[in-house]
Design a protein around this motif. Structure first.
Motif, PDB file in Angstrom:
ATOM      1  N   GLY A  71       3.055 -10.685   3.635  1.00 24.38           N
ATOM      2  CA  GLY A  71       2.839 -12.059   3.211  1.00 24.38           C
ATOM      3  C   GLY A  71       3.314 -13.100   4.209  1.00 24.38           C
ATOM      4  O   GLY A  71       2.953 -14.266   4.106  1.00 24.38           O
ATOM      5  N   LEU A  72       4.137 -12.659   5.145  1.00 25.95           N
ATOM      6  CA  LEU A  72       4.574 -13.584   6.193  1.00 25.95           C
ATOM      7  C   LEU A  72       3.582 -13.620   7.353  1.00 25.95           C
ATOM      8  O   LEU A  72       3.617 -14.523   8.180  1.00 25.95           O
ATOM      9  N   ARG A  73       2.714 -12.608   7.397  1.00 24.40           N
ATOM     10  CA  ARG A  73       1.715 -12.556   8.476  1.00 24.40           C
ATOM     11  C   ARG A  73       0.341 -13.009   8.003  1.00 24.40           C
ATOM     12  O   ARG A  73      -0.451 -13.540   8.770  1.00 24.40           O
ATOM     13  N   GLU A  74       0.046 -12.725   6.730  1.00 21.12           N
ATOM     14  CA  GLU A  74      -1.258 -13.070   6.164  1.00 21.12           C
ATOM     15  C   GLU A  74      -1.018 -13.877   4.886  1.00 21.12           C
ATOM     16  O   GLU A  74       0.076 -13.834   4.340  1.00 21.12           O
ATOM     17  N   PRO A  75      -2.043 -14.563   4.399  1.00 21.41           N
ATOM     18  CA  PRO A  75      -1.836 -15.362   3.189  1.00 21.41           C
ATOM     19  C   PRO A  75      -1.662 -14.491   1.930  1.00 21.41           C
ATOM     20  O   PRO A  75      -2.621 -13.848   1.479  1.00 21.41           O
ATOM     21  N   TRP A  76      -0.467 -14.455   1.422  1.00 22.06           N
ATOM     22  CA  TRP A  76      -0.170 -13.805   0.145  1.00 22.06           C
ATOM     23  C   TRP A  76       0.496 -14.830  -0.749  1.00 22.06           C
ATOM     24  O   TRP A  76       1.106 -15.781  -0.261  1.00 22.06           O
ATOM     25  N   VAL A  77       0.412 -14.600  -2.041  1.00 20.02           N
ATOM     26  CA  VAL A  77       1.129 -15.467  -2.969  1.00 20.02           C
ATOM     27  C   VAL A  77       2.063 -14.625  -3.822  1.00 20.02           C
ATOM     28  O   VAL A  77       1.824 -13.442  -4.059  1.00 20.02           O
ATOM     29  N   VAL A  78       3.143 -15.270  -4.241  1.00 19.57           N
ATOM     30  CA  VAL A  78       4.042 -14.674  -5.227  1.00 19.57           C
ATOM     31  C   VAL A  78       3.940 -15.530  -6.474  1.00 19.57           C
ATOM     32  O   VAL A  78       3.879 -16.757  -6.391  1.00 19.57           O
ATOM     33  N   GLN A  79       3.885 -14.837  -7.608  1.00 13.65           N
ATOM     34  CA  GLN A  79       3.673 -15.562  -8.862  1.00 13.65           C
ATOM     35  C   GLN A  79       4.619 -14.995  -9.923  1.00 13.65           C
ATOM     36  O   GLN A  79       4.883 -13.786  -9.953  1.00 13.65           O
ATOM     37  N   GLU A  80       5.097 -15.881 -10.754  1.00 16.82           N
ATOM     38  CA  GLU A  80       5.899 -15.456 -11.904  1.00 16.82           C
ATOM     39  C   GLU A  80       5.103 -14.430 -12.707  1.00 16.82           C
ATOM     40  O   GLU A  80       3.914 -14.628 -12.957  1.00 16.82           O
ATOM     41  N   ARG A  81       5.741 -13.354 -13.082  1.00 15.49           N
ATOM     42  CA  ARG A  81       5.019 -12.366 -13.877  1.00 15.49           C
ATOM     43  C   ARG A  81       4.859 -12.894 -15.308  1.00 15.49           C
ATOM     44  O   ARG A  81       5.825 -13.237 -15.973  1.00 15.49           O
ATOM     45  N   VAL A  82       3.611 -12.922 -15.739  1.00 10.26           N
ATOM     46  CA  VAL A  82       3.308 -13.404 -17.083  1.00 10.26           C
ATOM     47  C   VAL A  82       3.319 -12.216 -18.035  1.00 10.26           C
ATOM     48  O   VAL A  82       2.845 -11.131 -17.694  1.00 10.26           O
ATOM     49  N   HIS A  83       3.873 -12.428 -19.216  1.00 12.42           N
ATOM     50  CA  HIS A  83       3.857 -11.353 -20.214  1.00 12.42           C
ATOM     51  C   HIS A  83       2.410 -11.034 -20.586  1.00 12.42           C
ATOM     52  O   HIS A  83       1.623 -11.936 -20.905  1.00 12.42           O
ATOM     53  N   ILE A  84       2.080  -9.771 -20.505  1.00 10.19           N
ATOM     54  CA  ILE A  84       0.715  -9.352 -20.818  1.00 10.19           C
ATOM     55  C   ILE A  84       0.713  -8.690 -22.198  1.00 10.19           C
ATOM     56  O   ILE A  84       1.318  -7.637 -22.379  1.00 10.19           O
ATOM     57  N   PRO A  85       0.068  -9.314 -23.154  1.00  7.26           N
ATOM     58  CA  PRO A  85       0.072  -8.732 -24.505  1.00  7.26           C
ATOM     59  C   PRO A  85      -0.773  -7.464 -24.567  1.00  7.26           C
ATOM     60  O   PRO A  85      -1.731  -7.296 -23.808  1.00  7.26           O
ATOM     61  N   GLU A  86      -0.368  -6.569 -25.455  1.00 10.06           N
ATOM     62  CA  GLU A  86      -1.147  -5.347 -25.682  1.00 10.06           C
ATOM     63  C   GLU A  86      -1.485  -5.248 -27.162  1.00 10.06           C
ATOM     64  O   GLU A  86      -0.705  -5.674 -28.007  1.00 10.06           O
ATOM     65  N   GLU A  87      -2.647  -4.676 -27.433  1.00 12.58           N
ATOM     66  CA  GLU A  87      -3.042  -4.401 -28.805  1.00 12.58           C
ATOM     67  C   GLU A  87      -3.674  -3.024 -28.838  1.00 12.58           C
ATOM     68  O   GLU A  87      -4.136  -2.509 -27.819  1.00 12.58           O
ATOM     69  N   VAL A  88      -3.665  -2.429 -30.015  1.00 14.09           N
ATOM     70  CA  VAL A  88      -4.230  -1.086 -30.166  1.00 14.09           C
ATOM     71  C   VAL A  88      -5.734  -1.196 -30.410  1.00 14.09           C
ATOM     72  O   VAL A  88      -6.175  -1.968 -31.266  1.00 14.09           O
ATOM     73  N   PHE A  89      -6.490  -0.425 -29.632  1.00 17.88           N
ATOM     74  CA  PHE A  89      -7.954  -0.429 -29.735  1.00 17.88           C
ATOM     75  C   PHE A  89      -8.455   1.006 -29.897  1.00 17.88           C
ATOM     76  O   PHE A  89      -7.839   1.942 -29.380  1.00 17.88           O
ATOM     77  N   PRO A  90      -9.589   1.180 -30.593  1.00 23.14           N
ATOM     78  CA  PRO A  90     -10.222   2.499 -30.591  1.00 23.14           C
ATOM     79  C   PRO A  90     -10.780   2.792 -29.202  1.00 23.14           C
ATOM     80  O   PRO A  90     -11.285   1.879 -28.527  1.00 23.14           O
ATOM     81  N   LEU A  91     -10.660   4.036 -28.791  1.00 25.21           N
ATOM     82  CA  LEU A  91     -11.046   4.388 -27.421  1.00 25.21           C
ATOM     83  C   LEU A  91     -11.759   5.732 -27.447  1.00 25.21           C
ATOM     84  O   LEU A  91     -11.282   6.682 -28.078  1.00 25.21           O
ATOM     85  N   LEU A  92     -12.906   5.796 -26.790  1.00 29.15           N
ATOM     86  CA  LEU A  92     -13.636   7.063 -26.704  1.00 29.15           C
ATOM     87  C   LEU A  92     -12.963   7.946 -25.655  1.00 29.15           C
ATOM     88  O   LEU A  92     -12.896   7.598 -24.480  1.00 29.15           O
ATOM     89  N   GLU A  93     -12.432   9.075 -26.106  1.00 27.09           N
ATOM     90  CA  GLU A  93     -11.687   9.960 -25.203  1.00 27.09           C
ATOM     91  C   GLU A  93     -12.653  10.832 -24.408  1.00 27.09           C
ATOM     92  O   GLU A  93     -13.844  10.919 -24.718  1.00 27.09           O
TER      93      GLU A  93
END
Lengths: 116, 225
Positions: free
Chosen positions: B177-199
């Protein structure tokens, strides 16, 4: 625009096209990425460079609306979907007409590699 | 194109309201008689699906397409200028105290509420939570609460989530990130929910999945009036 490109570190191969000004609006359409938390949405990115999904959303809404489970859900809950495509078409046609063009031929140009 | 089905739906919508619309590869377009031409048909407007990064990578194969853009032979939606707000570092402009004068107090308040703290990775001091911090050591010391990503990436490529990344990988990304354009961002809480999933075995199971929302933005017609 040049200063903004410099701050963002936009590669010169792209910046030379960004510096061209075809006239407003610079951004007609975008898709935002957000997560919903207890205090509301937090937006982490904007997808403005050829955002996908306008079509998928409306089609998925149609599919869900036909599912028995969803129909049952909708009987007891207030459900409302705001379709995206009419607004998309309206905005694109407006952008076209404001230039004074009137021909009715609108191509859609996908990339070969695509993106999600 | 992975999202071709989306383009077909969009194309069908334009046709449904009376517009002649085709899906066309920008490499196969031509300029003839002062018009951009796709599949032998003149083009008035391009609803662009190829991103600028892909276009410049294939610039030699897209000269007529780019000539049409440069010379205004068709309307392009979005224009290539959208590349600026697409950049991940654009959120640094929204949240970095160096650019605070660009917004009204009300706008700043809204941004603080809905946009996570974001900075371009650089050797500099900046503000975080009311205090001045030395950015690079701060990013290394507070890995768990941060995300690193290349400013010009898309589709989640190369995104490093702090608490899911080995410290040495994280430190190497900070150096990148010091050589190329990178960003640092506050980690946002990512919500999870239960979904049906085809195994894989064809059975339907239940699994927790991350949930995000992707609202679409369309510029209001009142913009240019």
């Amino acid at each position: 625009v040049g200063a903004l490109c410099a701050y963002l570190g936009t590669p010169e191969a792209e910046a030379r096209w960004v510096r061209l000004d075809p006239g407003p609006p610079d951004v007609l359409l975008s898709r935002l990425d957000a997560f919903l938390g207890p205090d509301g949405p937090r937006f982490i990115e904007i997808n403005s460079d050829a955002p996908a999904g306008f079509g998928y959303g409306d089609r998925m809404a149609e599919v869900f609306a036909d599912l028995p489970l969803f129909r049952s859900f909708a009987e007891t809950r207030r459900v409302r979907y705001e379709p995206s495509l009419p607004a998309l078409v309206d905005a694109v046609v407006w952008a076209w007409r404001r230039t004074g063009r009137r021909r009715r031929r609108l191509p859609s140009s996908p990339s070969r590699t695509g993106r999600t | 194109v992975k999202t071709r089905a989306d383009q077909e739906i969009v194309c069908a919508r334009f046709e449904a309201v009376g517009f002649d619309c085709v899906l066309a590869d920008p490499r196969a377009m031509e300029v003839s008689g002062g018009r951009l031409v796709a599949n032998g048909r003149p083009v008035d407007l391009v609803y662009r699906r190829a991103v600028l990064t892909e276009i410049v990578e294939r610039e030699g194969q897209m000269q007529p397409f780019l000539e049409a853009y440069r010379d205004g032979l068709a309307v392009f939606v979005n224009s290539f200028r959208c590349r600026l707000s697409e950049d991940k570092a654009f959120f640094a402009i929204l949240t970095d105290e160096s650019f605070a004068s660009l917004m009204s107090p009300e706008e700043s308040q809204l941004v603080r509420r809905i946009v996570p703290w974001t900075r371009r990775v650089a050797e500099r001091k900046t503000r975080r939570g009311g205090s001045e911090v030395d950015l690079v050591p701060y990013v290394i010391d507070h890995q768990a609460g941060l995300v690193l990503k290349p400013a010009h990436g898309y589709g989640g490529r190369s995104v490093l989530v702090g608490d899911e990344t080995a410290p040495e990988t994280w430190a190497a990304a900070v150096q990148d990130g010091l050589r190329e354009p990178w960003v640092v961002q506050e980690r946002v809480h990512i919500p999870e929910e239960v979904f049906p999933l085809l195994e894989d075995d064809g059975e339907v199971g239940l699994a927790p999945l991350k949930v995000n929302v992707n609202p679409f933005f369309v510029t209001a017609r009142t913009w240019a009036r």
